[in-house]
Design a protein around this motif. Structure first.
Motif, PDB file in Angstrom:
ATOM      1  N   MET A   1      16.170  34.357   7.382  1.00  0.00           N
ATOM      2  CA  MET A   1      16.295  33.208   6.799  1.00  0.00           C
ATOM      3  C   MET A   1      16.997  32.097   7.445  1.00  0.00           C
ATOM      4  N   SER A   2      16.254  30.936   7.098  1.00  0.00           N
ATOM      5  CA  SER A   2      16.835  29.568   7.751  1.00  0.00           C
ATOM      6  C   SER A   2      18.106  29.119   7.004  1.00  0.00           C
ATOM      7  N   HIS A   3      18.878  28.363   8.071  1.00  0.00           N
ATOM      8  CA  HIS A   3      20.179  28.069   7.588  1.00  0.00           C
ATOM      9  C   HIS A   3      19.885  26.304   7.313  1.00  0.00           C
ATOM     10  N   ALA A   4      18.728  26.020   7.372  1.00  0.00           N
ATOM     11  CA  ALA A   4      18.505  24.483   7.399  1.00  0.00           C
ATOM     12  C   ALA A   4      18.925  24.142   5.976  1.00  0.00           C
ATOM     13  N   LEU A   5      19.006  22.970   5.706  1.00  0.00           N
ATOM     14  CA  LEU A   5      19.082  22.501   4.435  1.00  0.00           C
ATOM     15  C   LEU A   5      17.621  22.523   3.545  1.00  0.00           C
ATOM     16  N   HIS A   6      17.718  22.789   2.255  1.00  0.00           N
ATOM     17  CA  HIS A   6      16.624  22.685   1.533  1.00  0.00           C
ATOM     18  C   HIS A   6      16.097  21.158   1.172  1.00  0.00           C
ATOM     19  N   ALA A   7      14.910  21.147   1.317  1.00  0.00           N
ATOM     20  CA  ALA A   7      14.288  19.642   1.084  1.00  0.00           C
ATOM     21  C   ALA A   7      15.117  18.817   0.086  1.00  0.00           C
ATOM     22  N   ALA A   8      15.441  19.609  -1.355  1.00  0.00           N
ATOM     23  CA  ALA A   8      15.962  18.764  -2.142  1.00  0.00           C
ATOM     24  C   ALA A   8      17.233  18.154  -1.906  1.00  0.00           C
ATOM     25  N   GLN A   9      18.062  19.110  -1.303  1.00  0.00           N
ATOM     26  CA  GLN A   9      19.208  18.910  -0.881  1.00  0.00           C
ATOM     27  C   GLN A   9      19.291  17.560   0.220  1.00  0.00           C
ATOM     28  N   ILE A  10      18.355  17.575   1.119  1.00  0.00           N
ATOM     29  CA  ILE A  10      18.296  16.483   2.090  1.00  0.00           C
ATOM     30  C   ILE A  10      17.872  15.253   1.499  1.00  0.00           C
ATOM     31  N   GLU A  11      16.919  15.436   0.222  1.00  0.00           N
ATOM     32  CA  GLU A  11      16.545  14.269  -0.460  1.00  0.00           C
ATOM     33  C   GLU A  11      17.892  13.573  -1.011  1.00  0.00           C
ATOM     34  N   THR A  12      18.656  14.490  -1.686  1.00  0.00           N
ATOM     35  CA  THR A  12      19.789  13.970  -2.062  1.00  0.00           C
ATOM     36  C   THR A  12      20.695  13.043  -1.173  1.00  0.00           C
ATOM     37  N   LEU A  13      20.917  13.721  -0.041  1.00  0.00           N
ATOM     38  CA  LEU A  13      21.697  12.970   0.887  1.00  0.00           C
ATOM     39  C   LEU A  13      21.041  11.717   1.202  1.00  0.00           C
ATOM     40  N   ASN A  14      19.558  11.730   1.386  1.00  0.00           N
ATOM     41  CA  ASN A  14      18.961  10.614   1.597  1.00  0.00           C
ATOM     42  C   ASN A  14      19.081   9.344   0.689  1.00  0.00           C
ATOM     43  N   ARG A  24      20.961   7.179   7.720  1.00  0.00           N
ATOM     44  CA  ARG A  24      19.801   7.318   6.759  1.00  0.00           C
ATOM     45  C   ARG A  24      18.441   7.391   7.451  1.00  0.00           C
ATOM     46  N   TRP A  25      18.186   6.933   8.753  1.00  0.00           N
ATOM     47  CA  TRP A  25      17.078   7.397   9.537  1.00  0.00           C
ATOM     48  C   TRP A  25      16.873   8.897   9.815  1.00  0.00           C
ATOM     49  N   SER A  26      18.035   9.285  10.023  1.00  0.00           N
ATOM     50  CA  SER A  26      18.193  10.807  10.678  1.00  0.00           C
ATOM     51  C   SER A  26      17.876  11.696   9.315  1.00  0.00           C
ATOM     52  N   VAL A  27      18.249  11.196   8.342  1.00  0.00           N
ATOM     53  CA  VAL A  27      18.056  12.000   7.052  1.00  0.00           C
ATOM     54  C   VAL A  27      16.650  11.942   6.635  1.00  0.00           C
ATOM     55  N   ALA A  28      16.266  10.795   6.591  1.00  0.00           N
ATOM     56  CA  ALA A  28      14.689  10.472   6.429  1.00  0.00           C
ATOM     57  C   ALA A  28      13.663  11.298   7.407  1.00  0.00           C
ATOM     58  N   PHE A  29      14.086  11.378   8.627  1.00  0.00           N
ATOM     59  CA  PHE A  29      13.321  12.313   9.620  1.00  0.00           C
ATOM     60  C   PHE A  29      13.556  13.482   9.297  1.00  0.00           C
ATOM     61  N   ALA A  30      14.625  14.096   8.936  1.00  0.00           N
ATOM     62  CA  ALA A  30      14.965  15.606   8.614  1.00  0.00           C
ATOM     63  C   ALA A  30      14.173  15.716   7.300  1.00  0.00           C
ATOM     64  N   VAL A  31      13.907  14.806   6.327  1.00  0.00           N
ATOM     65  CA  VAL A  31      13.133  15.086   5.019  1.00  0.00           C
ATOM     66  C   VAL A  31      11.602  15.297   5.599  1.00  0.00           C
ATOM     67  N   THR A  32      11.253  14.443   6.361  1.00  0.00           N
ATOM     68  CA  THR A  32       9.747  14.439   6.743  1.00  0.00           C
ATOM     69  C   THR A  32       9.669  15.628   7.505  1.00  0.00           C
ATOM     70  N   VAL A  33      10.501  16.228   8.457  1.00  0.00           N
ATOM     71  CA  VAL A  33       9.916  17.529   9.379  1.00  0.00           C
ATOM     72  C   VAL A  33      10.150  18.643   8.242  1.00  0.00           C
ATOM     73  N   THR A  34      11.013  18.573   7.455  1.00  0.00           N
ATOM     74  CA  THR A  34      11.347  19.824   6.390  1.00  0.00           C
ATOM     75  C   THR A  34       9.808  19.703   5.507  1.00  0.00           C
ATOM     76  N   LYS A  35       9.507  18.653   5.142  1.00  0.00           N
ATOM     77  CA  LYS A  35       8.139  18.686   4.428  1.00  0.00           C
ATOM     78  C   LYS A  35       6.867  19.380   5.375  1.00  0.00           C
ATOM     79  N   TRP A  36       7.015  18.858   6.485  1.00  0.00           N
ATOM     80  CA  TRP A  36       5.799  19.083   7.223  1.00  0.00           C
ATOM     81  C   TRP A  36       5.928  20.733   7.534  1.00  0.00           C
TER      82      TRP A  36
END
Length: 75
Positions: A1-14, A24-36
């Motif tokens: 199981m992954s300990h990474a934040l769920h995409a919705a949680q990252i979107e909230t941070l973003n 903000r750039w780091s979070v946006a990058f994390a959102v993109t990588v998570t979606k991919w």
């Protein structure tokens, strides 16, 4: 199981505009990588479903193969 934040949680941070620019750039990058990654894993599993399960989600084998063959960056 992954300990990474769920995409919705990252979107909230973003959406938190009080974050510094680099954050903000780091979070946006994390959102993109998570979606991919989600697309890649979903497509990998989609191709493994049997015809009965594909029918349950409204797809036939050809549509599943077409979706699974898309690159991870393509929506």
């Amino acid at each position: 199981m992954s300990h990474a934040l769920h995409a919705a949680q990252i979107e909230t941070l973003n959406s938190a505009h009080s974050l510094p620019l680099l954050a903000r750039w780091s979070v946006a990058f994390a959102v993109t990588v998570t979606k991919w990654d989600t697309r890649r894993r979903s497509r990998k599993h989609l191709i493994r479903l049997n015809d009965h399960l594909l029918a349950d989600i409204g797809l036939d084998r050809l549509k599943a193969r077409t979706e699974a063959s898309k690159p991870f960056w393509e929506d």
